[in-house]
Motif scaffolding. Structure first.
Motif, PDB file in Angstrom:
ATOM      1  N   GLU A 127       0.832  -1.202   0.000  1.00  0.00           N
ATOM      2  CA  GLU A 127       0.000   0.000   0.000  1.00  0.00           C
ATOM      3  C   GLU A 127       0.868   1.255   0.000  1.00  0.00           C
ATOM      4  OE1 GLU A 127      -1.520   3.237   2.731  1.00  0.00           O
ATOM      5  OE2 GLU A 127      -0.403   1.490   3.454  1.00  0.00           O
ATOM      6  N   ARG A 128       1.924   1.277   0.842  1.00  0.00           N
ATOM      7  CA  ARG A 128       2.806   2.429   0.886  1.00  0.00           C
ATOM      8  C   ARG A 128       3.665   2.524  -0.375  1.00  0.00           C
ATOM      9  NH1 ARG A 128       0.012   4.830   3.412  1.00  0.00           N
ATOM     10  NH2 ARG A 128       0.234   5.785   5.452  1.00  0.00           N
ATOM     11  N   LYS A 129       4.131   1.407  -0.902  1.00  0.00           N
ATOM     12  CA  LYS A 129       4.935   1.428  -2.124  1.00  0.00           C
ATOM     13  C   LYS A 129       4.158   2.075  -3.267  1.00  0.00           C
ATOM     14  CE  LYS A 129       6.941  -3.086  -0.908  1.00  0.00           C
ATOM     15  NZ  LYS A 129       8.197  -2.690  -0.297  1.00  0.00           N
ATOM     16  N   VAL A 130       2.903   1.676  -3.419  1.00  0.00           N
ATOM     17  CA  VAL A 130       2.087   2.191  -4.509  1.00  0.00           C
ATOM     18  C   VAL A 130       1.846   3.693  -4.338  1.00  0.00           C
ATOM     19  CG1 VAL A 130      -0.206   2.101  -5.563  1.00  0.00           C
ATOM     20  CG2 VAL A 130       0.992  -0.023  -5.001  1.00  0.00           C
ATOM     21  N   ARG A 131       1.550   4.123  -3.106  1.00  0.00           N
ATOM     22  CA  ARG A 131       1.290   5.541  -2.869  1.00  0.00           C
ATOM     23  C   ARG A 131       2.527   6.394  -3.171  1.00  0.00           C
ATOM     24  NH1 ARG A 131      -3.470   6.614   0.055  1.00  0.00           N
ATOM     25  NH2 ARG A 131      -4.430   4.780   1.021  1.00  0.00           N
ATOM     26  N   VAL A 132       3.677   5.961  -2.700  1.00  0.00           N
ATOM     27  CA  VAL A 132       4.901   6.723  -2.929  1.00  0.00           C
ATOM     28  C   VAL A 132       5.223   6.776  -4.417  1.00  0.00           C
ATOM     29  CG1 VAL A 132       7.399   6.734  -2.560  1.00  0.00           C
ATOM     30  CG2 VAL A 132       5.866   6.289  -0.639  1.00  0.00           C
ATOM     31  N   PHE A 133       5.125   5.640  -5.087  1.00  0.00           N
ATOM     32  CA  PHE A 133       5.450   5.587  -6.510  1.00  0.00           C
ATOM     33  C   PHE A 133       4.494   6.471  -7.315  1.00  0.00           C
ATOM     34  CE2 PHE A 133       5.652   3.474 -10.730  1.00  0.00           C
ATOM     35  CZ  PHE A 133       7.023   3.609 -10.944  1.00  0.00           C
ATOM     36  N   ALA A 134       3.230   6.493  -6.917  1.00  0.00           N
ATOM     37  CA  ALA A 134       2.241   7.328  -7.616  1.00  0.00           C
ATOM     38  C   ALA A 134       2.592   8.811  -7.491  1.00  0.00           C
ATOM     39  CB  ALA A 134       0.850   7.060  -7.064  1.00  0.00           C
ATOM     40  N   VAL A 135       3.049   9.237  -6.318  1.00  0.00           N
ATOM     41  CA  VAL A 135       3.446  10.637  -6.126  1.00  0.00           C
ATOM     42  C   VAL A 135       4.643  10.969  -7.009  1.00  0.00           C
ATOM     43  CG1 VAL A 135       4.396  12.297  -4.476  1.00  0.00           C
ATOM     44  CG2 VAL A 135       2.493  10.818  -3.804  1.00  0.00           C
ATOM     45  N   TRP A 136       5.612  10.056  -7.093  1.00  0.00           N
ATOM     46  CA  TRP A 136       6.785  10.300  -7.923  1.00  0.00           C
ATOM     47  C   TRP A 136       6.405  10.432  -9.397  1.00  0.00           C
ATOM     48  CZ3 TRP A 136      10.341   6.129  -5.310  1.00  0.00           C
ATOM     49  CH2 TRP A 136      10.885   6.674  -4.135  1.00  0.00           C
ATOM     50  N   ILE A 137       5.508   9.569  -9.858  1.00  0.00           N
ATOM     51  CA  ILE A 137       5.073   9.633 -11.256  1.00  0.00           C
ATOM     52  C   ILE A 137       4.356  10.955 -11.524  1.00  0.00           C
ATOM     53  CG2 ILE A 137       3.502   8.630 -12.954  1.00  0.00           C
ATOM     54  CD1 ILE A 137       6.046   7.039 -12.590  1.00  0.00           C
ATOM     55  N   THR A 138       3.475  11.350 -10.605  1.00  0.00           N
ATOM     56  CA  THR A 138       2.751  12.619 -10.768  1.00  0.00           C
ATOM     57  C   THR A 138       3.719  13.799 -10.815  1.00  0.00           C
ATOM     58  OG1 THR A 138       0.866  11.692  -9.569  1.00  0.00           O
ATOM     59  CG2 THR A 138       0.960  14.092  -9.789  1.00  0.00           C
ATOM     60  N   ALA A 139       4.712  13.790  -9.927  1.00  0.00           N
ATOM     61  CA  ALA A 139       5.682  14.883  -9.877  1.00  0.00           C
ATOM     62  C   ALA A 139       6.533  14.941 -11.140  1.00  0.00           C
ATOM     63  CB  ALA A 139       6.572  14.734  -8.651  1.00  0.00           C
ATOM     64  N   ALA A 140       6.787  13.786 -11.768  1.00  0.00           N
ATOM     65  CA  ALA A 140       7.587  13.767 -12.988  1.00  0.00           C
ATOM     66  C   ALA A 140       6.902  14.541 -14.111  1.00  0.00           C
ATOM     67  CB  ALA A 140       7.832  12.325 -13.420  1.00  0.00           C
ATOM     68  N   PHE A 141       5.573  14.565 -14.109  1.00  0.00           N
ATOM     69  CA  PHE A 141       4.829  15.265 -15.163  1.00  0.00           C
ATOM     70  C   PHE A 141       4.423  16.680 -14.756  1.00  0.00           C
ATOM     71  CE2 PHE A 141       4.170  10.801 -16.310  1.00  0.00           C
ATOM     72  CZ  PHE A 141       4.418  10.848 -17.673  1.00  0.00           C
ATOM     73  N   HIS A 142       4.134  16.879 -13.478  1.00  0.00           N
ATOM     74  CA  HIS A 142       3.571  18.160 -13.047  1.00  0.00           C
ATOM     75  C   HIS A 142       4.441  18.915 -12.050  1.00  0.00           C
ATOM     76  CE1 HIS A 142      -0.138  17.071 -15.077  1.00  0.00           C
ATOM     77  NE2 HIS A 142      -0.116  15.907 -14.455  1.00  0.00           N
ATOM     78  N   GLY A 143       5.587  18.364 -11.667  1.00  0.00           N
ATOM     79  CA  GLY A 143       6.431  19.027 -10.678  1.00  0.00           C
ATOM     80  C   GLY A 143       5.939  18.773  -9.265  1.00  0.00           C
ATOM     81  N   ARG A 144       6.774  19.121  -8.286  1.00  0.00           N
ATOM     82  CA  ARG A 144       6.402  18.875  -6.902  1.00  0.00           C
ATOM     83  C   ARG A 144       5.479  19.964  -6.381  1.00  0.00           C
ATOM     84  NH1 ARG A 144      12.473  18.701  -4.761  1.00  0.00           N
ATOM     85  NH2 ARG A 144      13.374  20.130  -6.261  1.00  0.00           N
ATOM     86  N   ASP A 145       4.738  19.615  -5.353  1.00  0.00           N
ATOM     87  CA  ASP A 145       3.805  20.556  -4.732  1.00  0.00           C
ATOM     88  C   ASP A 145       4.590  21.574  -3.916  1.00  0.00           C
ATOM     89  OD1 ASP A 145       1.699  21.833  -3.577  1.00  0.00           O
ATOM     90  OD2 ASP A 145       0.694  20.018  -2.876  1.00  0.00           O
ATOM     91  N   ILE A 146       4.277  22.863  -4.089  1.00  0.00           N
ATOM     92  CA  ILE A 146       5.036  23.896  -3.357  1.00  0.00           C
ATOM     93  C   ILE A 146       4.119  24.716  -2.450  1.00  0.00           C
ATOM     94  CG2 ILE A 146       6.806  24.066  -5.140  1.00  0.00           C
ATOM     95  CD1 ILE A 146       5.408  26.750  -5.935  1.00  0.00           C
ATOM     96  N   VAL A 147       2.990  24.147  -2.051  1.00  0.00           N
ATOM     97  CA  VAL A 147       2.079  24.852  -1.160  1.00  0.00           C
ATOM     98  C   VAL A 147       2.534  24.670   0.283  1.00  0.00           C
ATOM     99  CG1 VAL A 147      -0.282  25.007  -0.304  1.00  0.00           C
ATOM    100  CG2 VAL A 147       0.141  24.616  -2.735  1.00  0.00           C
TER     101      VAL A 147
END
Length: 448
Positions: A399-419
């Motif tokens: 469950e944690r592996k999938v969540r972390v990997f999903a965040v990395w994939i999202t950041a690769a396309f949209h950048g990291r969250d800066i809020v």
């Protein structure tokens, strides 16, 4: 039913409880974990939480979600009296009570080592828990927001100055990741110039990252300095009072963010409040099979692992060597603990803990890293990929592996969250004051 009490729900404690759940038959024993936090912190992800590359919640593994057959107690063990087979627990409300056990497993974990330096307790953040990593990130983001509204001058310079004290893995990784975040932020703040963020890494020894060789360590220093940081070797922090950093080399400057990562110390409970055998470093004396005691005389039904246990390192083949306090050993010691405890319950022999290092790998910011295994050294982007690959596989539960990997994939396309969510540290402030822009009295509501 025998009562197995685990003190601490960190790496070693979590994996020991998890392993016992899988191996114990129903009715064979009951497992209890005592920890003040309801989760295990996956500390290798904290630098990436600082940089916003990993969500804070994804670096925390819920104990209750994954330890379904374990009794969980939210509290802090303040004393261990093995002579009476009891521990004293202080609950969140401050009340204290005793818990009895048949088998004790001590995996309390180390604490941050501090020194009586003026200003440290008032000004500095640690980097050992998720809450600290989030607060460091929010402080930097909020500082950029405020600095962008100010003219050049002392206050703007202070807000954009960051100081890390301690050049071990935690300090260097956190420093590198925060430097990477600050560099990325400059693209979104046209009011600020590229040379304005001022990053300082202070280390008392003559080198950083003692876990790697001299050559790779020197390369990391050069890599950080090429990115605009300043690395102060053979230098100590003298004072941080009022946010004014004073170094032993005579330099002084105001710093809006100070992070203390100058090593670990043994847990005060283990060092001062137990009748179990402790060595000169304040660590529990542990045999190779993880029983507390010496090879000639062990303490019956007491086991220990992790940062507060002085575990013989059989892999190095050198008498007197002990395992270093890192995640690799804590995880594997927790697993061996579970197997050995079950073996003793069933009258079977135990096995010694032996683990040969897989090497060391560190992130230095997005796309940058260092890896060393014996004489093999990998630098830059390949090492960074190795760091991410290893840790997404090592973090417990799919469950944690999938969540972390999903965040990395999202950041690769949209950048990291800066809020920045710095206001979450004062959640009632808006409720109390939002009715009046002067933040004094509630504004009069219009008649309905």
């Amino acid at each position: 039913m025998r009562e197995i009490l685990i003190v601490g729900g960190g790496y070693a404690g979590f994996y020991a409880a998890w392993g016992l759940e899988k191996k114990l038959g129903r009715g064979e024993a009951r497992v209890t974990v005592v920890d003040p936090r309801p989760y295990m912190t996956y500390q290798p992800f904290l630098p990436e939480v600082v940089a916003g590359s990993v969500e804070a919640r994804h670096a925390a593994v819920s104990l209750r979600r994954h330890l379904r057959r374990t009794r969980l107690i939210a509290g802090t063990v303040t004393e261990i009296r093995n002579s009476a087979r009891t521990v004293t627990v202080r609950s969140e409300s401050g009340a204290e009570y005793e818990l009895a056990y048949d088998i004790l497993v001590v995996t309390a974990g180390a604490v941050t080592r501090t020194f009586p330096i003026p200003g440290i307790s008032e000004e500095a953040f640690g980097l050992k828990h998720v809450e600290e990593a989030v607060a460091i990130r929010d402080r930097l983001l909020a500082s950029f927001d405020v600095a962008a509204t100010l003219p050049r001058g002392p206050e703007r310079r202070r807000l954009l100055t960051v100081t890390f004290v301690g050049g071990g893995f935690s300090g260097v990784e956190g420093f590198g990741e925060l430097l990477s975040l600050a560099t990325a932020l400059l693209k979104l703040y046209p009011e600020l110039d590229a040379e304005e963020p001022d990053f300082h890494l202070v280390e008392a020894r003559g080198r950083i990252l003692p876990e790697v060789g001299d050559g790779p360590g020197a390369w990391v220093v050069r890599e950080l300095e090429e990115r605009g940081a300043r690395v102060h070797l053979n230098t100590q922090l003298v004072s941080a009072a009022g946010g004014r950093v004073v170094l032993s080399n005579g330099e002084e400057f105001d710093s809006g963010l100070i992070v203390w990562t100058a090593g670990n110390a043994s847990n005060p409970v283990i060092r001062n409040h137990t009748d179990l055998p402790v060595d000169e470093r304040g660590l529990l004396v542990v045999r190779a099979d993880l029983r507390v005691g010496t090879e000639s005389e062990s303490v019956a039904d007491v086991w220990a692992a992790g940062d507060d246990a002085s575990v013989p390192d059989l892999a190095v083949g050198r008498p007197g060597a002990h395992t270093v306090p890192n995640a690799q050993h804590a995880v594997r010691q927790g697993k061996r603990l579970a197997k050995n405890i079950v073996a003793t319950l069933r009258g079977r022999p135990t096995r010694d803990y032996v683990h040969r290092s897989l090497g060391v790998v560190a992130t230095l910011g997005l796309g940058r890293g260092i890896f060393q295994y014996r004489r093999v050294v990998v630098k830059g982007f390949p090492a960074w990929l190795m760091h991410r690959g290893y840790h997404v596989l090592a973090v417990p539960t799919w469950e944690r592996k999938v969540r972390v990997f999903a965040v990395w994939i999202t950041a690769a396309f949209h950048g990291r969250d800066i809020v920045s969510l710095a206001a979450v540290q004062r959640p009632r402030e808006a409720f109390v004051s939002e009715g009046d822009p002067r933040h004094g009295e509630p504004a009069d509501a219009p008649a309905q």
